[in-house]
Design an enzyme around this catalytic site. Structure first.
Site, mmCIF file in Angstrom:
data_model
loop_
_atom_site.group_PDB
_atom_site.id
_atom_site.type_symbol
_atom_site.label_atom_id
_atom_site.label_comp_id
_atom_site.label_asym_id
_atom_site.label_seq_id
_atom_site.Cartn_x
_atom_site.Cartn_y
_atom_site.Cartn_z
ATOM 1 N N ASP A 6 6.984 67.989 27.769
ATOM 2 C CA ASP A 6 5.905 67.224 27.118
ATOM 3 C C ASP A 6 6.340 65.760 27.017
ATOM 4 O OD1 ASP A 6 3.563 67.994 24.609
ATOM 5 O OD2 ASP A 6 4.280 65.974 24.998
ATOM 6 N N ASP A 104 -0.106 65.464 30.043
ATOM 7 C CA ASP A 104 1.307 65.126 29.782
ATOM 8 C C ASP A 104 2.176 66.340 29.488
ATOM 9 O OD1 ASP A 104 0.837 65.773 27.056
ATOM 10 O OD2 ASP A 104 2.293 64.235 26.479
ATOM 11 N N GLU A 105 1.708 67.511 29.885
ATOM 12 C CA GLU A 105 2.379 68.721 29.425
ATOM 13 C C GLU A 105 2.305 69.814 30.480
ATOM 14 O OE1 GLU A 105 1.206 71.756 25.866
ATOM 15 O OE2 GLU A 105 0.213 69.841 25.982
#
Ligand code: TTP
Ligand code: MG
Length: 350
Positions: A6, A104-105
């Site tokens: 993350d 973002d993960e």
């Protein structure tokens, strides 16, 4: 064994990277603050801004009052998306199975040489891979991320959040319960504010340890099917696999009015505009849907959704008509509306 990666303060970190004069300052990425009277919510804030209590989903106007010295920036999705794609390309290289979850993960099952499952050596190898990933991301896009390693998705995800920013947390199978027990029960996916309120009210539960004291039957009595899931995640049990193809479940848009309104004309044209953008995206993604959802949020954040599915696929004209039907109960009332949104789902239908 699963890794969860993350990015740290993602949108804000990109802004900081690209505008060196902003380094060290409190940065808030969100809608235009308009001298503190802007609408909409914070997308994210960097860690400097978080020291003042500014966080994602906080109204921009509140963030503005909290810290007048913070730098407020509009969301530049196109740029963030490009960075996101570069990061996902790096991550994929290390994975046997790869599941991006958001911009973002991602979860990944690392490509390990050591084959004895959950052994010490396997964890050591995963740790080396995580360090390589962090280095690669830093070298190629100059951003930091936090990584969690655990025996399943649940633990990997909570571990990636354990030491942020720039963290690396490894939780081996034998450490799972000790890792979870002292944490607030709300770290568990599925224990949202409502469930937590019930748990706290009924049994005074605060931590995962507290939650583990409730018998399985009792949880099932109170929460139905979800009770079993709660019982299991409190013990770190999670059988969800890393899924290669992450299905897009819906495409939609929403907008917050400059001022709360009950002007039907204004509301309808906002909805039509949102539908137009939504159909543009559907086209770009080569998707089709047959379910329309209309979202209406009143001043004061009470939110209503209304939905209808038709047999054939929705086109723009059909969606416009259907949206009017779904909107009708909310129009011509005294009550003012803060936000409206539309969503199209039900893909896979030809
Ligand atoms: P997160 O990973 O939740 O947050 P973050 O990366 O900004 O910070 P952290 O270091 O705690 O991981 O979300 C990733 C991006 O998604 C975030 O930078 C902005 C966007 N986002 C929103 O637009 N709205 C939201 O409510 C949240 C939570 C995130
Ligand atoms: Mg993040």
């Amino acid at each position: 064994m699963i890794l969860h990666v993350d990015m740290d303060a993602f949108f804000a970190a990109i802004e900081e990277r690209d505008n060196p004069h902003l380094r060290g300052k409190a940065i808030v990425v969100g809608a235009d603050p308009k001298n503190g009277y802007g609408r909409g919510v914070v997308s994210t804030a960097n860690y400097e801004a978080r020291k003042y209590g500014i966080h994602s989903a906080m109204p921009i106007s509140v963030a503005y009052r909290v810290n007048l010295n913070a730098v407020f920036l509009p969301v530049d999705m196109v740029r963030y998306k490009r960075v996101s794609e570069a990061i996902m390309r790096i991550l994929r290289k290390y994975a046997v199975y790869f599941e991006p979850v958001s911009s973002d993960e991602a979860y990944l099952q690392p490509n390990l040489k050591f084959k004895i499952k959950n052994s010490k050596l396997e964890y050591q190898e995963a740790e080396r891979i995580a360090e390589k990933i962090k280095k690669d991301i830093w070298n190629q896009v100059k951003l930091t991320c936090s990584i969690g390693i655990g025996p399943n998705k649940l633990i990997a995800k909570i571990a990636s959040d354990h030491q942020k920013p720039d963290g690396l947390t490894i939780v081996e199978t034998s450490e799972v319960q000790g890792f979870l027990d002292p944490k607030p029960a709300t770290v568990l996916p599925g224990i949202g504010p409502k469930t937590y309120a019930v748990l706290h009210q009924k049994w005074g539960i605060k931590t995962v340890f507290d939650l583990r004291q409730v018998p399985k039957e009792t949880l099932i009595e109170v929460f139905g099917k979800n009770g079993k899931w709660i019982f299991e995640i409190a013990r770190g049990i999670d059988r969800r696999p890393v899924e290669e193809e992450h299905e897009i479940k819906s495409v939609g848009r929403q907008t917050t009015f400059e001022t709360d309104t009950n002007n039907s004309q204004l509301i309808i044209s906002a909805i039509f505009e949102l539908l137009e953008e939504t159909f543009q995206e559907l086209k770009e993604q080569m998707l089709k849907g047959n379910t329309l959802t209309v979202i209406v949020r009143y001043a004061g954040f009470e939110t209503h959704t209304s939905q209808e599915t038709i047999i054939k696929e929705l086109n723009f004209e059909k969606a416009k008509n259907l949206s009017l039907k779904l909107l009708l109960p909310y129009l011509g009332k005294n009550r003012k509306i803060r936000l409206v949104g539309v969503r199209i789902s039900g893909f896979g239908q030809k």
